[in-house]
Write a protein that holds these residues in place. Structure first.
Motif, PDB file in Angstrom:
ATOM      1  N   LYS A 167       4.971 -12.001  -4.864  1.00 56.30           N
ATOM      2  CA  LYS A 167       4.174 -10.644  -5.652  1.00 56.30           C
ATOM      3  C   LYS A 167       3.682 -10.130  -4.356  1.00 56.30           C
ATOM      4  CE  LYS A 167      -0.436 -10.892  -8.610  1.00 56.30           C
ATOM      5  NZ  LYS A 167      -0.939 -11.970  -9.073  1.00 56.30           N
ATOM      6  N   ASP A 168       3.166 -10.226  -3.482  1.00 51.87           N
ATOM      7  CA  ASP A 168       2.545  -9.299  -2.534  1.00 51.87           C
ATOM      8  C   ASP A 168       3.167  -8.068  -2.295  1.00 51.87           C
ATOM      9  OD1 ASP A 168       3.540 -11.257  -0.749  1.00 51.87           O
ATOM     10  OD2 ASP A 168       2.645 -10.796   0.630  1.00 51.87           O
ATOM     11  N   THR A 169       4.876  -8.763  -1.941  1.00 55.29           N
ATOM     12  CA  THR A 169       5.786  -7.442  -1.639  1.00 55.29           C
ATOM     13  C   THR A 169       6.263  -7.210  -2.722  1.00 55.29           C
ATOM     14  OG1 THR A 169       6.902  -9.619  -0.031  1.00 55.29           O
ATOM     15  CG2 THR A 169       7.880  -7.503  -0.507  1.00 55.29           C
ATOM     16  N   VAL A 170       6.302  -7.234  -3.828  1.00 53.48           N
ATOM     17  CA  VAL A 170       7.075  -6.697  -5.457  1.00 53.48           C
ATOM     18  C   VAL A 170       5.544  -5.584  -5.883  1.00 53.48           C
ATOM     19  CG1 VAL A 170       7.011  -6.794  -7.800  1.00 53.48           C
ATOM     20  CG2 VAL A 170       7.666  -8.939  -5.999  1.00 53.48           C
ATOM     21  N   ARG A 171       4.681  -5.951  -5.501  1.00 50.73           N
ATOM     22  CA  ARG A 171       3.073  -4.884  -5.127  1.00 50.73           C
ATOM     23  C   ARG A 171       3.201  -3.312  -4.027  1.00 50.73           C
ATOM     24  NH1 ARG A 171      -1.215  -4.264  -6.981  1.00 50.73           N
ATOM     25  NH2 ARG A 171      -3.164  -5.019  -7.705  1.00 50.73           N
ATOM     26  N   ALA A 172       3.597  -3.827  -3.148  1.00 44.70           N
ATOM     27  CA  ALA A 172       4.207  -3.434  -1.826  1.00 44.70           C
ATOM     28  C   ALA A 172       5.348  -2.427  -2.246  1.00 44.70           C
ATOM     29  CB  ALA A 172       4.073  -3.485  -0.513  1.00 44.70           C
ATOM     30  N   ALA A 173       5.999  -2.902  -3.148  1.00 40.22           N
ATOM     31  CA  ALA A 173       6.794  -1.678  -3.279  1.00 40.22           C
ATOM     32  C   ALA A 173       6.845  -1.318  -4.995  1.00 40.22           C
ATOM     33  CB  ALA A 173       8.383  -2.988  -4.023  1.00 40.22           C
ATOM     34  N   TYR A 174       6.104  -1.422  -5.473  1.00 39.82           N
ATOM     35  CA  TYR A 174       5.232  -0.718  -6.440  1.00 39.82           C
ATOM     36  C   TYR A 174       4.538   0.948  -5.912  1.00 39.82           C
ATOM     37  CZ  TYR A 174       7.041  -2.696 -10.347  1.00 39.82           C
ATOM     38  OH  TYR A 174       7.462  -3.192 -11.510  1.00 39.82           O
ATOM     39  N   ASP A 175       3.977   0.172  -4.805  1.00 35.96           N
ATOM     40  CA  ASP A 175       2.931   1.166  -4.205  1.00 35.96           C
ATOM     41  C   ASP A 175       3.421   1.843  -2.847  1.00 35.96           C
ATOM     42  OD1 ASP A 175       2.270  -0.020  -1.722  1.00 35.96           O
ATOM     43  OD2 ASP A 175       0.197  -0.878  -2.666  1.00 35.96           O
ATOM     44  N   GLY A 176       4.681   1.736  -3.091  1.00 36.06           N
ATOM     45  CA  GLY A 176       5.827   2.173  -1.449  1.00 36.06           C
ATOM     46  C   GLY A 176       4.916   1.673   0.161  1.00 36.06           C
ATOM     47  N   SER A 177       4.599   0.761  -0.100  1.00 30.99           N
ATOM     48  CA  SER A 177       3.632   1.067   1.358  1.00 30.99           C
ATOM     49  C   SER A 177       4.801  -0.486   1.725  1.00 30.99           C
ATOM     50  CB  SER A 177       2.304  -0.318   1.663  1.00 30.99           C
ATOM     51  OG  SER A 177       2.248  -1.166   0.915  1.00 30.99           O
ATOM     52  N   LEU A 178       5.711  -1.280   1.687  1.00 34.05           N
ATOM     53  CA  LEU A 178       6.793  -2.209   1.883  1.00 34.05           C
ATOM     54  C   LEU A 178       7.728  -1.489   2.601  1.00 34.05           C
ATOM     55  CD1 LEU A 178       7.612  -4.684   1.536  1.00 34.05           C
ATOM     56  CD2 LEU A 178       9.362  -4.125  -0.206  1.00 34.05           C
ATOM     57  N   PHE A 179       8.035  -0.299   1.850  1.00 29.89           N
ATOM     58  CA  PHE A 179       9.137   0.718   2.514  1.00 29.89           C
ATOM     59  C   PHE A 179       9.035   0.834   3.927  1.00 29.89           C
ATOM     60  CE2 PHE A 179       9.635   2.277  -1.386  1.00 29.89           C
ATOM     61  CZ  PHE A 179      10.194   1.037  -2.072  1.00 29.89           C
ATOM     62  N   GLU A 180       7.596   1.059   4.186  1.00 36.71           N
ATOM     63  CA  GLU A 180       6.890   1.556   5.738  1.00 36.71           C
ATOM     64  C   GLU A 180       7.703   0.523   6.733  1.00 36.71           C
ATOM     65  OE1 GLU A 180       2.849   3.802   5.566  1.00 36.71           O
ATOM     66  OE2 GLU A 180       3.455   4.908   3.696  1.00 36.71           O
ATOM     67  N   LYS A 181       6.549  -0.950   5.985  1.00 32.65           N
ATOM     68  CA  LYS A 181       6.825  -2.379   6.702  1.00 32.65           C
ATOM     69  C   LYS A 181       7.962  -3.221   6.862  1.00 32.65           C
ATOM     70  CE  LYS A 181       5.381  -6.845   6.202  1.00 32.65           C
ATOM     71  NZ  LYS A 181       5.148  -8.327   5.662  1.00 32.65           N
ATOM     72  N   LEU A 182       9.186  -2.468   6.218  1.00 36.27           N
ATOM     73  CA  LEU A 182      10.400  -2.480   6.528  1.00 36.27           C
ATOM     74  C   LEU A 182      11.253  -1.686   6.924  1.00 36.27           C
ATOM     75  CD1 LEU A 182      11.941  -3.412   2.906  1.00 36.27           C
ATOM     76  CD2 LEU A 182      11.520  -4.913   5.041  1.00 36.27           C
ATOM     77  N   GLU A 183      10.806  -0.075   7.390  1.00 36.27           N
ATOM     78  CA  GLU A 183      10.668   0.443   8.523  1.00 36.27           C
ATOM     79  C   GLU A 183      10.622   0.334   9.421  1.00 36.27           C
ATOM     80  OE1 GLU A 183      11.374   5.388   9.089  1.00 36.27           O
ATOM     81  OE2 GLU A 183       9.780   4.756   8.349  1.00 36.27           O
TER      82      GLU A 183
END
Length: 192
Positions: A167-183
């Motif tokens: 769930k926290d990963t999906v939420r981060a995908a929605y707000d874009g913060s996931l991409f910075e983390k993956l980068e």
């Protein structure tokens, strides 16, 4: 003589517009426009291979460019205007972004309330497919393909060792913060 780069105004997504924040990651030079080369660079930065990155850059930019550029003519450079990304929302989606691109908490929670049967805060591959099937609108092939592609790439990149998409990963995908983390994770693997 002053540099023109120092006087340029950089695009900043609206604070409450999660969809703009989501897309702004791919605006690599922060000018408010995402070109296919930037989409490619963004996908590479989050750990996608060349083939997926190339496909995504063409699929996304060709599909969204004209929708985000109302009143402007066709462009072979397929730019996406971040400020207008809400105009490119597709059907068969989860409804987590409203018509203006803002995050709808109740729709986000609904994903997990309805579809996470095995784990309360995660989706299995089968549950993800159930979500896609339930959101699929009649006669909306393009929207269904877009939703399928988005969710399957997210699952591919972010599932844990047990195949769960949290769930926290999906939420981060929605707000874009996931991409910075993956980068950051991808960069640390390249340069330990």
């Amino acid at each position: 003589m002053a540099s023109s780069a120092s006087t340029e105004v950089k695009f900043v997504p609206e604070e409450d517009n999660f969809l703009q924040k989501h897309v702004a990651f791919f605006d690599r030079n922060k000018d408010g426009i995402v070109y296919p080369s930037e989409t490619f660079q963004g996908f590479r930065a989050i750990g996608c291979g060349y083939l997926l990155s190339a496909f995504a850059s063409l699929f996304i930019n060709m599909g969204l460019s004209s929708k985000t550029r109302p009143g402007k003519g066709f462009s072979l450079s397929f730019p996406i205007e971040v400020k207008n990304i809400h105009l490119a929302k597709h059907g068969s989606d989860s409804g987590v972004y409203d018509k203006d691109g803002r995050f709808v908490e109740s729709k986000f929670e609904e994903i997990f309330a309805k579809h996470s049967h095995t784990h309360p805060d995660a989706l299995t591959g089968k549950e993800l497919q159930e979500l896609l099937d339930s959101n699929k609108e009649a006669n909306d092939r393009k929207g269904a393909i877009a939703a399928y592609t988005e969710w399957k790439i997210l699952h591919y990149l972010c599932k844990d060792k047990n195949g769960l998409l949290h769930k926290d990963t999906v939420r981060a995908a929605y707000d874009g913060s996931l991409f910075e983390k993956l980068e950051k994770q991808t960069a640390s693997k390249k340069h330990p």
